[in-house]
Enzyme design. Structure first.
Site, PDB file in Angstrom:
ATOM      1  N   CYS A  15       3.296   4.562  15.756  1.00  0.00           N
ATOM      2  CA  CYS A  15       4.249   4.585  16.873  1.00  0.00           C
ATOM      3  C   CYS A  15       5.462   5.411  16.493  1.00  0.00           C
ATOM      4  O   CYS A  15       5.896   5.381  15.351  1.00  0.00           O
ATOM      5  CB  CYS A  15       4.734   3.171  17.173  1.00  0.00           C
ATOM      6  SG  CYS A  15       3.486   2.156  17.916  1.00  0.00           S
TER       7      CYS A  15
ATOM      8  N   GLY B 158       0.799  -1.209   0.000  1.00  0.00           N
ATOM      9  CA  GLY B 158       0.000   0.000   0.000  1.00  0.00           C
ATOM     10  C   GLY B 158       0.841   1.273   0.000  1.00  0.00           C
ATOM     11  O   GLY B 158       0.549   2.227  -0.730  1.00  0.00           O
TER      12      GLY B 158
ATOM     13  N   ASN C 160      -8.736   3.430   8.289  1.00  0.00           N
ATOM     14  CA  ASN C 160      -8.131   2.231   8.880  1.00  0.00           C
ATOM     15  C   ASN C 160      -8.156   2.232  10.399  1.00  0.00           C
ATOM     16  O   ASN C 160      -8.054   1.190  11.019  1.00  0.00           O
ATOM     17  CB  ASN C 160      -6.693   2.062   8.389  1.00  0.00           C
ATOM     18  CG  ASN C 160      -5.839   3.260   8.680  1.00  0.00           C
ATOM     19  OD1 ASN C 160      -6.095   4.356   8.194  1.00  0.00           O
ATOM     20  ND2 ASN C 160      -4.829   3.083   9.505  1.00  0.00           N
TER      21      ASN C 160
END
Ligand code: PLP
Length: 387
Positions: free
Chosen positions: A332, A69, A150
């Protein structure tokens, strides 16, 4: 055994995809070679392209295989940017997009693009009227949007975004990575009767989100799209993506895509019902918990919860210690979860944006997995708010 509820991050490879990958990987031959072995590899590759194209509602020539992606999104956005017409230096970027999109557009901003943001509503859905206003100036060179968010799972009105882009003669890229395999995605239907080179011209998907291998993806590129390549080095794939093509990866991707399509309706119903069980069980155990995103128009396996006053990451660690793998949904930095930019775009505070957990259910998720979460969630919440 770990209870894995992070299928939106990556989902296990399907057995049939793995078998197809293994069988294809035993063949030697570069699909660009002219000898028989090369031609056999080529046939397998083109067969995979045709099958994936059929699932995506695209023509085989429109399917460009990539490494996933992120590469598809970079190829689409930068490719469209490099091919833009003079004076069209505005890039339309809705809030709450994936980092692959946000950071590609930010990089274009450092190279001279002006970024036109578009707001989302409290459910995380792109505001269609704001999108229309953002794409209307003549200086707009391209626009992007995601089909499904998402993190919070909300589905956008992609058909409306696509026809607005067509109406304003703007090339549009859609990030279908979170949506593909879970809800119907048809490039031809979404593109509609858009004029040549504008409206929906590019759509990104990723293999590892649907049970194919990590490192496989595709970018659908309309025949009429003006798009410059990122990778140079050969004539493969319409000169949009140079490099020796990964036949086995493409074959596994096609197999996984067909299975996801065939199972989509039944699996959607099953996951929706498991998700409702999970959301209502969590709310019974932690009455202040709130389901984020649109309650109905959402990805079937996504349950995204706000736990007011808690630190999502601490809850994640408590659940992890209990053998349950979930996510905060946010990216993160150096191993520490960031406050979710999606939740903040939905109008919540930074504090709230650190108090969320995303449970993403998948093919192997069961009622007993859901019940295991419900059994420990009050304790995880209490321990996180106490610390
Ligand atoms: N776009 C969305 C909406 C995603 O959820 C992801 C992965 O989480 C990506 C893009 C990036 O895809 P990949 O992991 O295949 O690079």
């Amino acid at each position: 055994m770990v209870i894995y509820l992070d299928h939106a991050a990556t989902t296990p490879m399907r057995a049939q995809a793995r078998e197809a990958w293994l069988a294809a990987s035993e063949l030697v031959g570069n699909p660009s070679s002219v000898h028989g072995a090369g031609q056999q590899a080529r046939r397998m590759l083109e067969d995979a392209r045709e099958r994936l194209a059929a699932v995506l509602g695209a023509e085989p020539i429109e399917v460009i295989f990539t490494s996933g992606g992120t590469e598809s999104i970079n190829t689409a956005l930068r490719g469209l940017w490099l091919a833009r017409k003079p004076g069209q230096s505005v890039v339309v970027l809705p809030d709450g997009e994936h980092h692959a999109t946000m950071e590609t557009v930010a990089a274009l901003g450092r190279e001279g693009a002006t970024i036109a943001p578009v707001s989302v509503d409290a459910s995380g859905r792109i505001l269609v009227d704001d999108f229309a206003a953002a794409v209307s100036p003549a200086e707009v060179g391209l626009a992007t949007a995601m089909i499904a968010n998402n993190e919070v799972g909300t589905l956008n009105d992609s058909a409306a975004l696509s026809s607005i882009a067509a109406e304003h003669q703007v090339p549009l890229h859609l990030d279908a990575v979170a949506a593909f395999g879970h809800v119907p995605v048809s490039f031809a239907e979404l593109r509609g009767a858009a004029p040549s080179g504008v409206g929906l011209v590019a759509l990104s998907v990723s293999g590892h989100k649907i049970g194919a291998g990590v490192g496989t993806g595709a970018l659908v590129v309309a025949r009429s799209a003006a798009l410059k390549p990122l990778l140079h080095g050969g004539a493969a794939q319409r000169e949009i993506r140079a490099g020796t093509q990964d036949v086995a990866g493409a074959v596994a991707f096609a197999v996984a895509a067909e299975l996801a399509r065939d199972e989509q309706t039944a699996e959607g119903v099953r996951l929706q019902s498991l998700g409702s069980r999970l959301a209502s069980g969590i709310r019974s155990a932690v009455p202040s918990a709130e389901l984020m995103g649109d309650p109905d128009l959402r990805l079937p396996g996504n349950v995204h919860m706000l736990f007011p006053g808690a630190v999502g990451e601490s809850m994640l660690f408590v659940l992890d210690a209990a053998g349950i793998a979930v996510s905060t949904g946010a990216a993160c930095q150096a191993g520490v979860a960031e406050a979710s930019h999606v939740v903040m775009a939905m109008g919540r505070s930074e504090r709230d944006a650190r108090s969320v957990l995303r449970f993403s259910l998948g093919r192997d998720s069961t009622e007993s997995d859901v019940d295991a979460v419900i059994a420990v969630i009050a304790d995880a919440f209490a321990r996180s708010t106490a610390s």
